[in-house]
Design a protein around this motif. Structure first.
Motif, PDB file in Angstrom:
ATOM      1  N   MET A  38       0.852  -1.191   0.000  1.00  0.00           N
ATOM      2  CA  MET A  38       0.000   0.000   0.000  1.00  0.00           C
ATOM      3  C   MET A  38       0.888   1.242   0.000  1.00  0.00           C
ATOM      4  O   MET A  38       1.077   1.896   1.020  1.00  0.00           O
ATOM      5  CB  MET A  38      -0.918  -0.011   1.227  1.00  0.00           C
ATOM      6  N   ALA A  39       1.483   1.560  -1.130  1.00  0.00           N
ATOM      7  CA  ALA A  39       2.393   2.706  -1.256  1.00  0.00           C
ATOM      8  C   ALA A  39       1.698   3.803  -2.052  1.00  0.00           C
ATOM      9  O   ALA A  39       1.261   3.562  -3.179  1.00  0.00           O
ATOM     10  CB  ALA A  39       3.675   2.269  -1.956  1.00  0.00           C
ATOM     11  N   ASP A  40       1.594   5.006  -1.472  1.00  0.00           N
ATOM     12  CA  ASP A  40       0.864   6.060  -2.179  1.00  0.00           C
ATOM     13  C   ASP A  40       1.536   7.427  -2.151  1.00  0.00           C
ATOM     14  O   ASP A  40       0.923   8.438  -2.463  1.00  0.00           O
ATOM     15  CB  ASP A  40      -0.572   6.173  -1.650  1.00  0.00           C
ATOM     16  N   ASP A  41       2.824   7.469  -1.806  1.00  0.00           N
ATOM     17  CA  ASP A  41       3.530   8.748  -1.858  1.00  0.00           C
ATOM     18  C   ASP A  41       4.156   8.932  -3.235  1.00  0.00           C
ATOM     19  O   ASP A  41       4.743   8.008  -3.792  1.00  0.00           O
ATOM     20  CB  ASP A  41       4.611   8.819  -0.776  1.00  0.00           C
ATOM     21  N   SER A  42       4.051  10.138  -3.759  1.00  0.00           N
ATOM     22  CA  SER A  42       4.528  10.401  -5.121  1.00  0.00           C
ATOM     23  C   SER A  42       6.029  10.170  -5.275  1.00  0.00           C
ATOM     24  O   SER A  42       6.512   9.930  -6.383  1.00  0.00           O
ATOM     25  CB  SER A  42       4.201  11.849  -5.516  1.00  0.00           C
ATOM     26  N   HIS A  43       6.772  10.216  -4.165  1.00  0.00           N
ATOM     27  CA  HIS A  43       8.218  10.024  -4.241  1.00  0.00           C
ATOM     28  C   HIS A  43       8.608   8.571  -4.510  1.00  0.00           C
ATOM     29  O   HIS A  43       9.753   8.305  -4.882  1.00  0.00           O
ATOM     30  CB  HIS A  43       8.884  10.502  -2.946  1.00  0.00           C
ATOM     31  N   GLU A  44       7.700   7.634  -4.313  1.00  0.00           N
ATOM     32  CA  GLU A  44       8.080   6.226  -4.457  1.00  0.00           C
ATOM     33  C   GLU A  44       7.166   5.381  -5.349  1.00  0.00           C
ATOM     34  O   GLU A  44       7.504   4.245  -5.671  1.00  0.00           O
ATOM     35  CB  GLU A  44       8.171   5.553  -3.088  1.00  0.00           C
ATOM     36  N   VAL A  45       6.009   5.910  -5.757  1.00  0.00           N
ATOM     37  CA  VAL A  45       5.052   5.046  -6.461  1.00  0.00           C
ATOM     38  C   VAL A  45       5.572   4.532  -7.803  1.00  0.00           C
ATOM     39  O   VAL A  45       5.295   3.389  -8.186  1.00  0.00           O
ATOM     40  CB  VAL A  45       3.681   5.735  -6.651  1.00  0.00           C
ATOM     41  N   GLY A  60     -11.445   5.868  -3.039  1.00  0.00           N
ATOM     42  CA  GLY A  60     -12.368   5.964  -1.906  1.00  0.00           C
ATOM     43  C   GLY A  60     -12.160   7.141  -0.982  1.00  0.00           C
ATOM     44  O   GLY A  60     -13.111   7.799  -0.562  1.00  0.00           O
ATOM     45  N   THR A  61     -10.921   7.430  -0.612  1.00  0.00           N
ATOM     46  CA  THR A  61     -10.624   8.592   0.249  1.00  0.00           C
ATOM     47  C   THR A  61      -9.716   9.542  -0.531  1.00  0.00           C
ATOM     48  O   THR A  61      -8.562   9.768  -0.184  1.00  0.00           O
ATOM     49  CB  THR A  61      -9.966   8.158   1.577  1.00  0.00           C
ATOM     50  N   LEU A  62     -10.257  10.073  -1.583  1.00  0.00           N
ATOM     51  CA  LEU A  62      -9.517  10.854  -2.566  1.00  0.00           C
ATOM     52  C   LEU A  62      -9.013  12.182  -1.998  1.00  0.00           C
ATOM     53  O   LEU A  62      -9.693  12.861  -1.243  1.00  0.00           O
ATOM     54  CB  LEU A  62     -10.434  11.124  -3.766  1.00  0.00           C
ATOM     55  N   ASN A  63      -7.785  12.539  -2.376  1.00  0.00           N
ATOM     56  CA  ASN A  63      -7.238  13.864  -2.094  1.00  0.00           C
ATOM     57  C   ASN A  63      -6.207  14.193  -3.165  1.00  0.00           C
ATOM     58  O   ASN A  63      -5.821  13.328  -3.965  1.00  0.00           O
ATOM     59  CB  ASN A  63      -6.635  13.940  -0.684  1.00  0.00           C
ATOM     60  N   GLU A  64      -5.751  15.435  -3.207  1.00  0.00           N
ATOM     61  CA  GLU A  64      -4.848  15.883  -4.269  1.00  0.00           C
ATOM     62  C   GLU A  64      -3.508  15.159  -4.238  1.00  0.00           C
ATOM     63  O   GLU A  64      -2.946  14.826  -5.280  1.00  0.00           O
ATOM     64  CB  GLU A  64      -4.624  17.391  -4.164  1.00  0.00           C
ATOM     65  N   ARG A  65      -2.994  14.924  -3.052  1.00  0.00           N
ATOM     66  CA  ARG A  65      -1.714  14.219  -2.929  1.00  0.00           C
ATOM     67  C   ARG A  65      -1.824  12.820  -3.534  1.00  0.00           C
ATOM     68  O   ARG A  65      -0.958  12.380  -4.297  1.00  0.00           O
ATOM     69  CB  ARG A  65      -1.315  14.126  -1.452  1.00  0.00           C
ATOM     70  N   MET A  66      -2.921  12.130  -3.208  1.00  0.00           N
ATOM     71  CA  MET A  66      -3.109  10.778  -3.706  1.00  0.00           C
ATOM     72  C   MET A  66      -3.374  10.773  -5.215  1.00  0.00           C
ATOM     73  O   MET A  66      -2.915   9.891  -5.937  1.00  0.00           O
ATOM     74  CB  MET A  66      -4.267  10.109  -2.954  1.00  0.00           C
ATOM     75  N   LYS A  67      -4.092  11.774  -5.687  1.00  0.00           N
ATOM     76  CA  LYS A  67      -4.388  11.855  -7.124  1.00  0.00           C
ATOM     77  C   LYS A  67      -3.091  11.984  -7.932  1.00  0.00           C
ATOM     78  O   LYS A  67      -2.926  11.346  -8.971  1.00  0.00           O
ATOM     79  CB  LYS A  67      -5.318  13.037  -7.421  1.00  0.00           C
ATOM     80  N   GLU A  68      -2.170  12.814  -7.457  1.00  0.00           N
ATOM     81  CA  GLU A  68      -0.873  12.955  -8.133  1.00  0.00           C
ATOM     82  C   GLU A  68      -0.154  11.608  -8.206  1.00  0.00           C
ATOM     83  O   GLU A  68       0.395  11.232  -9.258  1.00  0.00           O
ATOM     84  CB  GLU A  68      -0.001  13.971  -7.392  1.00  0.00           C
ATOM     85  N   SER A  69      -0.186  10.865  -7.105  1.00  0.00           N
ATOM     86  CA  SER A  69       0.477   9.562  -7.069  1.00  0.00           C
ATOM     87  C   SER A  69      -0.196   8.570  -8.014  1.00  0.00           C
ATOM     88  O   SER A  69       0.467   7.758  -8.660  1.00  0.00           O
ATOM     89  CB  SER A  69       0.468   9.016  -5.635  1.00  0.00           C
ATOM     90  N   MET A  70      -1.523   8.621  -8.081  1.00  0.00           N
ATOM     91  CA  MET A  70      -2.263   7.730  -8.984  1.00  0.00           C
ATOM     92  C   MET A  70      -1.852   7.961 -10.438  1.00  0.00           C
ATOM     93  O   MET A  70      -1.619   7.013 -11.194  1.00  0.00           O
ATOM     94  CB  MET A  70      -3.769   7.965  -8.833  1.00  0.00           C
ATOM     95  N   LEU A  71      -1.743   9.216 -10.821  1.00  0.00           N
ATOM     96  CA  LEU A  71      -1.367   9.547 -12.204  1.00  0.00           C
ATOM     97  C   LEU A  71       0.072   9.115 -12.501  1.00  0.00           C
ATOM     98  O   LEU A  71       0.354   8.548 -13.558  1.00  0.00           O
ATOM     99  CB  LEU A  71      -1.547  11.041 -12.452  1.00  0.00           C
ATOM    100  N   LEU A  72       0.964   9.351 -11.576  1.00  0.00           N
ATOM    101  CA  LEU A  72       2.362   8.953 -11.764  1.00  0.00           C
ATOM    102  C   LEU A  72       2.492   7.439 -11.882  1.00  0.00           C
ATOM    103  O   LEU A  72       3.143   6.926 -12.798  1.00  0.00           O
ATOM    104  CB  LEU A  72       3.217   9.452 -10.592  1.00  0.00           C
TER     105      LEU A  72
END
Length: 251
Positions: A38-45, A60-72
């Motif tokens: 369960m890794a969701d930081d943009s520095h490591e995804v 499910g618990t969406l936020n901007e930080r997580m959205k950036e990681s999802m795209l990356l």
């Protein structure tokens, strides 16, 4: 059986998921012999997804930080040919969620989308009243809209509910069974998305593998319900039955 294949292969499934269900998803994947992370930081995804067999994106618990990681992570997975699954939780509940799902679909090639009927309506732009993370109410031709979405995004679409529907835009199938107790435990749909991601990576016939997975998950629910009437015990029974099936098969 696909669960036994997963246990033999021990795939790493990278989940960028919501904090409500992360523990249940991780334990469910472990129960069938997969390795969850369960890794969701943009520095490591990007680095993490590069060693994974599949990527699950759950909003499910969406936020901007997580959205950036999802795209990356999604773009990196695409570049490496790693299958990506989308679980568009409550996609129609807010404008932010709907816009984010569209952004993900525009920027990432998904192998499959696993959703409920309300989330399908949001993706298909059909009028629907979403009730939080629940499916809500409205009128939609499920089969037609699911096929349209599958064809538009060139992916498999799984719509789960009392009966499950799966299509790749050409072929389609309904899967029956299960129990309503699954709706009384949070995260059962989210866990199914993670298991489907592992199943997709387990062979070279993903559509057939996913049909089998949906059928097995219905059986897991039925077997768990036959052992207890209590919700807390039921959740544990689901994990136990997943573990049993992955080791012993569908006996």
């Amino acid at each position: 059986m696909v669960f036994q294949t997963i246990r033999k292969q021990n795939p790493l499934i990278h989940c960028i998921t919501n904090y409500v269900v992360a523990n249940f998803q991780a334990n469910g994947l472990l129960a069938i012999g997969a390795s969850p992370v369960m890794a969701d930081d943009s520095h490591e995804v990007e680095e993490m997804v590069a060693i994974a067999s599949g990527l699950l994106i759950n909003i499910g618990t969406l936020n901007e930080r997580m959205k950036e990681s999802m795209l990356l992570a999604g773009k990196k997975a695409n570049a490496l040919g790693i299958p990506v699954f989308l679980d568009p939780v409550a996609a129609g509940a807010t404008t932010y969620r709907k816009q984010t799902v569209q952004q993900l679909l525009e920027n990432i090639k998904f192998a499959a989308i696993r959703c409920n009927i309300g989330e399908l309506a949001a993706i298909a732009n059909v009028e629907w009243q979403q009730k939080g993370v629940d499916s809500g109410s409205g009128s939609i031709s499920l089969e037609v809209e699911a096929q349209k979405v599958a064809q538009l995004y060139n992916c498999i679409v799984i719509v789960t509910g009392e009966e499950d529907f799966i299509t790749d835009g050409k072929h389609q199938q309904w899967v029956t069974g299960g129990t309503s107790l699954m709706t009384e435990v949070t995260g059962t749909g989210c866990l199914l998305s993670a298991i489907c991601c592992a199943s997709y990576a387990a062979g070279n016939k993903p559509f057939d593998q996913l049909i089998e997975t949906l059928s097995l998950y219905k059986k897991v629910a039925e077997q768990a319900a036959s052992s207890t009437q209590y919700i807390g015990d039921f959740q544990i029974a689901v994990l136990n039955e997943l573990h049993r099936l992955s080791k012993e098969g569908d006996e």
